[in-house]
Design a protein around this motif. Structure first.
Motif, PDB file in Angstrom:
ATOM      1  N   ALA A  70       0.844  -1.202   0.000  1.00 60.25           N
ATOM      2  CA  ALA A  70       0.000   0.000   0.000  1.00 60.25           C
ATOM      3  C   ALA A  70       0.878   1.251   0.000  1.00 60.25           C
ATOM      4  N   LYS A  71       1.963   1.209   0.762  1.00 57.72           N
ATOM      5  CA  LYS A  71       2.873   2.358   0.831  1.00 57.72           C
ATOM      6  C   LYS A  71       3.782   2.460  -0.389  1.00 57.72           C
ATOM      7  N   ARG A  72       4.159   1.326  -0.941  1.00 59.25           N
ATOM      8  CA  ARG A  72       5.116   1.303  -2.041  1.00 59.25           C
ATOM      9  C   ARG A  72       4.440   1.454  -3.404  1.00 59.25           C
ATOM     10  N   ASN A  89      -3.798   6.136  -0.648  1.00 62.10           N
ATOM     11  CA  ASN A  89      -3.903   6.079   0.797  1.00 62.10           C
ATOM     12  C   ASN A  89      -4.893   7.132   1.294  1.00 62.10           C
ATOM     13  N   GLY A  90      -5.832   6.718   2.121  1.00 59.65           N
ATOM     14  CA  GLY A  90      -6.836   7.621   2.657  1.00 59.65           C
ATOM     15  C   GLY A  90      -8.068   7.777   1.786  1.00 59.65           C
ATOM     16  N   GLN A  91      -8.095   7.104   0.637  1.00 58.32           N
ATOM     17  CA  GLN A  91      -9.242   7.211  -0.263  1.00 58.32           C
ATOM     18  C   GLN A  91     -10.233   6.062  -0.095  1.00 58.32           C
ATOM     19  N   GLY A  92      -9.972   5.195   0.844  1.00 55.39           N
ATOM     20  CA  GLY A  92     -10.899   4.101   1.120  1.00 55.39           C
ATOM     21  C   GLY A  92     -10.409   2.765   0.611  1.00 55.39           C
ATOM     22  N   MET A 133      -8.040   1.464  -2.802  1.00 57.22           N
ATOM     23  CA  MET A 133      -6.805   0.700  -2.600  1.00 57.22           C
ATOM     24  C   MET A 133      -6.900  -0.660  -3.268  1.00 57.22           C
ATOM     25  N   LEU A 134      -8.026  -1.330  -3.138  1.00 59.08           N
ATOM     26  CA  LEU A 134      -8.213  -2.633  -3.771  1.00 59.08           C
ATOM     27  C   LEU A 134      -8.102  -2.509  -5.287  1.00 59.08           C
ATOM     28  N   SER A 135      -8.691  -1.484  -5.861  1.00 58.71           N
ATOM     29  CA  SER A 135      -8.595  -1.281  -7.302  1.00 58.71           C
ATOM     30  C   SER A 135      -7.148  -1.089  -7.722  1.00 58.71           C
TER      31      SER A 135
END
Length: 85
Positions: free
Chosen positions: A44-46, A52-55, A59-61
């Protein structure tokens, strides 16, 4: 008196059961989130830091669009929960 006490205890037992059943999905969701954080937190960070912070769905997409760049642990986790093929 014995009959009213039995009814009271039955109501209490049903109330406790209802509370336990209602909290079970929340606990399962918390456990799943913790497993996902352990498996995919670095990715998620890389790979998907701009999401990040958009839900969770954003993130899954991102994870799905970048599956070849994900770590083995993240790919395994997402495949195991049916979110990645």
């Amino acid at each position: 008196m014995v009959q009213s006490r039995a009814k009271f205890l039955t109501v209490i037992a049903l109330s406790i059961s209802t509370l336990l059943i209602a909290s079970a999905p929340s606990q399962a969701q918390d456990d799943m989130r913790a497993r996902g954080d352990r498996a995919c937190g670095h990715d998620a960070k890389r790979v998907c830091k701009k999401f990040n912070g958009q839900g969770d769905m954003a993130m899954l997409s991102c994870f799905q669009a970048n599956k070849v760049r994900l770590s083995r642990s993240c790919r395994t986790f997402l495949t195991g929960i049916g979110q990645l093929q």
